[in-house]
Design an enzyme around this catalytic site. Structure first.
Site, PDB file in Angstrom:
ATOM      1  N   ARG A   1       0.960  -1.200  -0.015  1.00  0.00           N
ATOM      2  CA  ARG A   1      -0.143   0.049  -0.233  1.00  0.00           C
ATOM      3  C   ARG A   1       0.901   1.312  -0.217  1.00  0.00           C
ATOM      4  NH1 ARG A   1      -1.673   2.019   4.618  1.00  0.00           N
ATOM      5  NH2 ARG A   1      -2.115  -0.316   5.580  1.00  0.00           N
TER       6      ARG A   1
ATOM      7  N   TYR B   1     -16.722  18.528 -14.076  1.00  0.00           N
ATOM      8  CA  TYR B   1     -17.319  16.884 -13.914  1.00  0.00           C
ATOM      9  C   TYR B   1     -18.340  16.726 -12.657  1.00  0.00           C
ATOM     10  CZ  TYR B   1     -17.286  12.020 -13.134  1.00  0.00           C
ATOM     11  OH  TYR B   1     -17.519  10.642 -12.909  1.00  0.00           O
TER      12      TYR B   1
ATOM     13  N   LYS C   1      -9.319   8.020 -18.530  1.00  0.00           N
ATOM     14  CA  LYS C   1      -9.579   8.718 -19.699  1.00  0.00           C
ATOM     15  C   LYS C   1      -8.267   8.464 -20.791  1.00  0.00           C
ATOM     16  CE  LYS C   1     -13.241   9.192 -17.793  1.00  0.00           C
ATOM     17  NZ  LYS C   1     -13.286   9.413 -16.377  1.00  0.00           N
TER      18      LYS C   1
ATOM     19  N   ASP D   1      -7.729  19.794 -12.927  1.00  0.00           N
ATOM     20  CA  ASP D   1      -7.955  18.769 -13.459  1.00  0.00           C
ATOM     21  C   ASP D   1      -7.821  18.816 -15.048  1.00  0.00           C
ATOM     22  OD1 ASP D   1      -9.247  16.572 -14.720  1.00  0.00           O
ATOM     23  OD2 ASP D   1     -10.797  16.419 -13.055  1.00  0.00           O
TER      24      ASP D   1
END
Ligand SMILES: Cc1ncc(COP(=O)(O)O)c(C=O)c1O
Length: 380
Positions: A47, A99, A196, A171
């Site tokens: 992690r 978004y 994306k 973003d």
């Protein structure tokens, strides 16, 4: 400094030390053997650190011209990591038409923790200026915005944020690091939905955050390990594979979108086209200043819900689906899909109408995509 394609192929991806493997191996492990009790180790628990993820983090940082990169299990978890820098009582100025999922997280989750948000039209920095309060800590922007393709002047935003000692976040999902690098303009943090363009093949969910500020990097790294929304090594490997072709994919997406946007803008049934590569886009000059290309995303107005439905139903190559940025073309109806969680009054303010359609132009042959769009407009 090397060029984009060279960095995409080499940074973080030196041949592996033990075998010389040219492709970074998938380190599918949760933990690492330690030689002796109490010894200093670089790799302790997956992690916290994983060599495949580390390669990707170094690579994406380099592509965004940043020093520190952190990868997350989704774009949203990268955004959550950026927002972990604000606390109860703080105020954030956010882009009005970002978004829908980011809006949902801000308005429905963080607001419950008494973090305040103002949503402003960031086409004009004066709107940000009017929204500043004594407790403002961050400006959160998206440029171009999803789905209206509005732009924020990155240089102006960065200097405003610096003057007021606010953390600036952008973003950069729609442009990818290939067409736009917000850190170069003085922005503090860039986030991506790597799902994306960076991933580019519609086969994974991922996100990243890049910064040049060591104080921010330290807090994000601590947060990444503490909250634990890290991507697995297979997804990191797929992303490393994908970034190698990011430059050539983006050129193809952009060329297809430019042609289709130009065609749409001359079609009598189309009421309006939103694409920064069109000289008619009201911020085309800003696009030319801060973007090296205009990307693969187009929004356009069909005039009504029934037109939007008929258009989407008649398409053969553009698949109706959420998401964007993959090699295959997609069509989306923001009102019923990506922006369904944005209240109706807000959608009206932003111009996200029932007739608005969003296209994610893939990298298929241009003539085939154009014929598909032409045919679907005839059916409308
Ligand atoms: C601009 C933008 N930012 C962030 C996200 C969220 O990314 P993810 O779906 O990878 O969590 C999306 C998703 O569609 C997006 O379009």
């Amino acid at each position: 400094m090397a060029g984009f394609r060279t960095k995409a192929i080499h940074v973080g991806q030196e041949p592996e030390e033990v075998t010389g493997a040219v492709a970074v191996p998938v380190f599918q492990t949760s933990t690492y053997a330690q030689k002796e009790l109490g010894a200093e180790v670089q790799f302790d628990y997956a992690r916290t650190i994983n060599p495949t993820r580390l390669a990707l983090e170094r690579n994406l940082a380099a592509l965004e011209n940043g020093e520190f990169g952190y990868c997350f299990a989704s774009g949203m978890s990268a955004i959550v990591a950026a927002l972990s820098l604000v606390k109860t009582g703080d105020h954030v100025i956010a882009a009005g038409d970002m978004y829908g999922g980011s809006y949902r997280y801000f308005a429905r989750v963080l607001s419950e923790y008494n973090i305040e948000f103002s949503y402003v039209d960031m086409r004009d920095i004066a709107n940000i200026d009017h929204a500043v309060r004594p407790n403002t800590k961050m400006i959160y922007s998206e440029t171009p915005t999803n789905p209206m393709m509005n732009l924020t002047d990155l240089g102006e935003l960065a200097s405003f944020a610096k003057k007021h000692k606010l953390i600036s976040v952008v973003d950069n999902t729609f442009m990818s690091p290939y067409f736009q690098n917000p850190l170069d303009h003085g922005i503090d943090i860039v986030v991506h939905s790597a799902t994306k363009y960076i991933g580019g093949h519609s086969d994974l969910i991922g996100g990243c955050l890049v910064t040049n500020r060591s104080d921010i990097a330290e807090r994000v790294k601590f947060y990444q390990n503490s909250a634990g929304a890290v991507p697995g090594p297979w997804d990191c490997w797929l992303l490393l594979r994908s970034v190698k072709t990011l430059a050539i994919r983006m050129e193809a997406h952009s060329a297809n979108a430019q042609g289709i946007a130009e065609f749409l803008s001359t079609h009598p049934k189309v009421k309006a086209v939103f694409y920064p590569g069109l000289p008619s886009h009201p911020q085309h000059d800003i696009a030319n200043k801060q973007m090296r290309g205009f990307g693969g995303m187009i929004a356009f107005e069909t005039g009504s819900l029934s037109n939007a439905k008929r258009f989407a139903a008649a398409l053969r190559l553009f698949t109706l689906g959420e998401s964007l940025g993959g090699v295959e073309s997609l069509v989306c109806h923001p009102v019923s899909m990506t922006h369904g969680s944005v209240p109706i009054e807000r959608r009206h303010e932003l111009g996200i109408t029932d007739g608005l359609v969003r296209l994610s132009c893939g990298i298929e042959d241009y003539e085939d995509l154009l014929a598909d769009v032409k045919n679907a407009l005839e059916a409308m």
